[in-house]
Scaffold this active site. Structure first.
Site, mmCIF file in Angstrom:
data_model
loop_
_atom_site.group_PDB
_atom_site.id
_atom_site.type_symbol
_atom_site.label_atom_id
_atom_site.label_comp_id
_atom_site.label_asym_id
_atom_site.label_seq_id
_atom_site.Cartn_x
_atom_site.Cartn_y
_atom_site.Cartn_z
ATOM 1 N N ASP A 189 -3.451 6.769 3.838
ATOM 2 C CA ASP A 189 -2.818 5.279 3.984
ATOM 3 C C ASP A 189 -2.957 4.620 5.318
ATOM 4 O O ASP A 189 -2.408 4.679 6.396
ATOM 5 C CB ASP A 189 -1.236 5.437 3.802
ATOM 6 C CG ASP A 189 -0.484 4.195 3.825
ATOM 7 O OD1 ASP A 189 -1.260 3.250 3.578
ATOM 8 O OD2 ASP A 189 0.684 4.273 3.700
ATOM 9 N N LEU A 234 17.949 12.210 -19.808
ATOM 10 C CA LEU A 234 18.193 11.398 -18.540
ATOM 11 C C LEU A 234 17.680 12.491 -17.341
ATOM 12 O O LEU A 234 17.250 12.063 -16.226
ATOM 13 C CB LEU A 234 19.574 11.246 -18.228
ATOM 14 C CG LEU A 234 20.054 9.972 -19.377
ATOM 15 C CD1 LEU A 234 21.540 9.872 -19.243
ATOM 16 C CD2 LEU A 234 19.432 8.931 -19.353
ATOM 17 N N LYS A 280 0.763 -1.251 -0.022
ATOM 18 C CA LYS A 280 0.027 -0.044 -0.065
ATOM 19 C C LYS A 280 0.970 1.263 0.000
ATOM 20 O O LYS A 280 0.480 2.295 -0.858
ATOM 21 C CB LYS A 280 -0.875 -0.060 1.132
ATOM 22 C CG LYS A 280 -1.914 -1.136 1.291
ATOM 23 C CD LYS A 280 -3.068 -1.168 2.294
ATOM 24 C CE LYS A 280 -2.512 -0.704 3.681
ATOM 25 N NZ LYS A 280 -1.673 -1.861 4.168
ATOM 26 N N GLU A 283 21.433 13.529 -22.348
ATOM 27 C CA GLU A 283 21.601 14.004 -20.906
ATOM 28 C C GLU A 283 20.212 14.795 -20.653
ATOM 29 O O GLU A 283 19.809 14.662 -19.629
ATOM 30 C CB GLU A 283 22.788 15.028 -20.748
ATOM 31 C CG GLU A 283 23.054 15.346 -19.269
ATOM 32 C CD GLU A 283 24.216 15.914 -18.794
ATOM 33 O OE1 GLU A 283 24.888 15.949 -17.739
ATOM 34 O OE2 GLU A 283 24.729 16.540 -20.009
ATOM 35 N N ASN A 293 7.605 -8.654 0.340
ATOM 36 C CA ASN A 293 7.402 -7.388 1.138
ATOM 37 C C ASN A 293 7.787 -7.352 2.488
ATOM 38 O O ASN A 293 8.351 -6.603 2.771
ATOM 39 C CB ASN A 293 5.891 -7.126 0.723
ATOM 40 C CG ASN A 293 5.266 -6.560 -0.704
ATOM 41 O OD1 ASN A 293 6.632 -6.107 -1.272
ATOM 42 N ND2 ASN A 293 4.247 -6.669 -0.902
#
Length: 540
Positions: free
Chosen positions: A147, A429, A67, A426, A186
Site C-alpha cells: 500500500d 447473522l 487505496k 441468528e 474521503n
C-alpha cells in the site's frame, strides 16, 4: 479399510500435498483455530491455495483515492477464503523509522525533496520490501499487498522487475478518482482519522491533507504500461480497465472481487426475525405470532428513528444538510423473516428475498434434547466439541458449509451502494457479521444476537465499526439470543476470549426495565484490524 486410518496414511506420505480427512467434514483436518479460515475449502502443506504461487498486489494512486479501504477489504475477503494475505502499509514504516513523536522533514512528501529526505525515503522503502520478501519466503505467505502511492511508470516497471527476480508475480491496482465529491468525502470523513492528524481540528487536518496531495499531483502518472499486469478502478468502481490479468486462477478471483467492490459510504444493519407461532423449527415455515408482529413494528420504528437521528447529527457536524441514503431490506424466503419486513414494505422500502440466507440446517438432531443427542450420537458429540465450526451432525450443515453458501451474499453485500437491513436467522447473522468484523472461525458459533438489539456495521478505511441499537418495549421472554442450533453447547474454550465482538458475544440478560427504557447506541470495540495488518493504515 478405516477411512480415518486411510487419511492418516495419506497425511504421512512423503509426496502428499493436500491434507484432508473424513474426521471433520471430508476435506478438513482437525483444524488449527488460529490458521484455518471461515470459507477455506482445503489446506496444503505449503499453505498456498488455488495452485497459485506468490503474488504482490501493488497499489497505485494519489491520496484520498480509497487505496487503504480497498486494501483492507481485499485482505478480508482473501483471508476469508483461506489465502494467506498481509498488508504492508508504507506509512507504518515511515512512522516506525522516525520514532514516536518524531516528524518527517517538511519536504519529505515533495517530488523535489532534499538529499536527506530522499535517503530517508529510500531507507523506509528498503525496509518495507525486505519485510515483504521475508514474509513470502519464510512464512509461506501468498498475497502481499503493498500500500503506497507508486506514482511513476519508471518506478512501477522497476518494482515489477524486482519482484520477478524473487519469483513473485505482480498485479498493480490503481484507484483513479477525478470525481470531486468522492475526493472531498474521503479527505474529510476518512483520512483525517489517520494517526498523522490525531487531535487536530478536522478542517485543518483536511486542509493539510489536500495540500499534501497537491505536492504529488505534478509527478503522478496514471497506469498505461502495456507490459504490466494491472487493474484500474475508476471513480470508486464506476468503471474498470484490465490489462494482462490472466496469470492464474487466484488473480481472476481477485479481479472478480474488485468488480463487486466500491468505496462509497453505506451502512449495514443486522436484526433477527420476530418469533413465529409455535416452536421455531427448520422444517416448519410458521407465520409470525402476535408478539412477532409487535416486534416487527417496534423494530421498524427504532431503526427509522435511529437513521434520522444519525442524519441530523451528521448534518450538524458537516455544516450542511445531508440526505438520507436509500435503505434496501434483505430477507430469506422464510415466512417469518418476510413478515418481519412487512412494516418497512408498507412504508415503501424495497424488500428483496435471498434463498441463500436460509438458516443452518440442523439435520436429524434438530428436535432432540442434549441428553438424547449424547446418547444416540456420542462420537458426533466428541467431534463437535473438538471443532464446532467445521463439524456437521448427521444430514446437517456445518457453519463452514453455511459460510461457503453465503459467499454470493457477501459479494452482493460488497456491491450494494444503499444502506442494507438484513433480517435473518441468528446462524446467518453470525457468519455475515464475522466476515465484516473479521472474526476467527471458532468464535462464530458462539456469537449472540438478542432480539432487542439492531447491530449496525459502518465500513471504514482502517477497520469496520459496529454499534448496538436497543429496541425498547419488548417482552424479555424472547429478547435473549436463540439457543444452540443443535442443543449441544459449544465448548467454553472457544468463547472465553472474543475481542472483536466484545459485548455482542456475551450480552447481559436484559431485565424487564431495560426493555422498557431506551438505551443509547453502544459502540462495539473491534480489535480485528490486527488480523489484517500489523498497524493502523496510513495515507501513503
Amino acid at each position: 479399510m478405516d477411512t480415518l486410518l486411510t487419511a492418516e496414511i495419506a497425511a504421512n506420505a512423503p509426496r502428499y500435498r493436500r491434507k484432508s480427512s473424513t474426521f471433520i467434514d471430508g476435506i478438513h483436518d482437525v483444524t488449527d483455530q488460529d490458521n484455518m479460515a471461515p470459507a477455506q475449502l482445503y489446506s496444503t502443506m505449503s499453505g498456498r491455495l488455488f495452485h497459485s504461487g506468490r503474488i504482490a498486489i501493488v497499489m497505485v494512486g494519489l491520496p484520498a483515492r480509497g487505496k487503504t479501504h480497498i486494501c483492507v477489504s481485499m485482505a478480508r475477503y482473501l483471508q476469508w477464503l483461506g489465502v494467506k494475505t498481509r498488508i504492508f502499509h508504507l506509512g507504518d514504516y515511515r512512522r516506525a523509522t522516525v520514532g514516536e513523536g518524531g516528524h518527517v522533514p517538511q519536504d519529505y512528501f515533495y517530488p523535489n525533496a532534499s538529499p536527506a529526505s530522499t535517503m530517508l525515503r529510500q531507507k523506509i522503502l528498503k525496509k518495507c520490501r525486505e519485510d515483504i520478501y521475508a514474509w513470502l519466503n519464510h512464512e509461506n505467505g501468498q498475497v502481499a499487498i503493498y500500500d503506497a502511492v507508486n506514482p511513476t511508470a519508471a518506478g512501477r516497471r522497476a518494482l515489477a522487475k524486482e519482484f520477478a527476480k524473487h519469483d513473485v508475480q505482480t498485479l498493480f491496482l490503481e484507484s483513479y478518482v477525478d470525481d470531486e465529491e468522492i475526493l472531498k468525502e474521503n479527505a474529510r470523513n476518512v483520512k483525517i482519522h489517520s494517526p498523522d492528524f490525531d487531535g487536530m481540528d478536522p478542517d485543518e487536518a483536511a486542509e493539510r491533507y489536500l495540500k499534501r496531495i497537491e505536492t504529488k499531483i505534478p509527478i503522478f502518472e496514471t497506469m498505461q504500461e502495456e507490459e504490466l499486469n494491472y487493474v484500474k478502478m475508476i471513480n470508486a468502481g464506476r468503471a474498470f480497465f484490465y490489462n494482462n490479468v490472466s496469470f492464474n486462477y487466484l488473480s481472476h478471483r481477485i479481479v472478480f472481487y474488485l468488480t463487486n467492490l466500491h468505496i462509497k459510504a453505506r451502512t449495514t444493519f443486522f436484526v433477527r426475525a420476530g418469533p413465529a407461532e409455535g416452536e421455531e423449527f427448520y422444517k416448519s415455515d410458521a407465520p409470525l405470532s402476535e408478539e412477532g408482529r409487535s416486534y416487527a413494528q417496534k423494530m421498524t420504528e427504532t431503526l427509522l428513528r435511529h437513521r434520522e437521528q444519525e442524519r441530523k447529527a451528521n448534518s450538524e457536524q458537516a455544516g450542511h444538510e445531508i440526505r438520507l441514503r436509500p435503505l434496501t431490506v434483505w430477507t430469506c424466503t422464510r415466512l417469518r423473516t418476510i413478515q418481519t419486513a412487512d412494516p418497512l414494505k408498507e412504508q415503501g422500502y424495497n424488500v428483496r428475498q435471498r434463498s441463500q440466507m436460509s438458516q443452518i440446517n440442523p439435520g436429524l438432531c434438530e428436535k432432540l434434547s442434549e441428553h438424547a443427542i449424547r446418547r444416540l450420537y456420542p462420537e458426533e458429540v466428541e467431534k463437535h466439541e473438538l471443532d464446532p465450526y467445521h463439524h456437521r451432525y448427521p444430514r446437517a450443515e456445518s457453519y463452514h458449509d453455511l459460510a461457503v453458501r453465503l459467499e454470493p451474499i457477501i459479494l452482493e453485500l460488497e456491491r450494494e451502494q444503499n444502506d442494507v437491513l438484513i433480517i435473518a436467522h441468528e446462524s446467518v447473522l453470525r457468519v455475515l457479521y464475522s466476515y465484516l468484523m473479521h472474526c476467527r472461525p471458532m468464535e462464530i458459533p458462539k456469537l449472540k444476537f438478542p432480539r432487542d438489539e439492531i447491530i449496525e456495521i459502518i465500513p471504514a478505511a482502517y477497520q469496520n465499526e459496529a454499534k448496538r441499537i436497543h429496541i425498547p418495549g419488548l417482552d424479555p421472554q424472547f429478547t435473549p439470543g436463540s439457543p444452540e442450533d443443535i442443543r449441544i453447547p459449544v465448548p467454553s474454550i472457544y468463547s472465553s476470549n472474543l475481542p472483536p465482538i466484545d459485548g455482542i458475544s456475551s450480552p447481559v440478560e436484559p431485565s424487564s426495565m431495560d426493555n422498557v427504557l431506551t438505551r443509547p447506541p453502544e459502540k462495539v470495540v473491534n480489535n480485528a484490524k490486527e488480523m489484517v495488518a500489523d498497524k493502523v493504515a496510513d495515507l501513503d
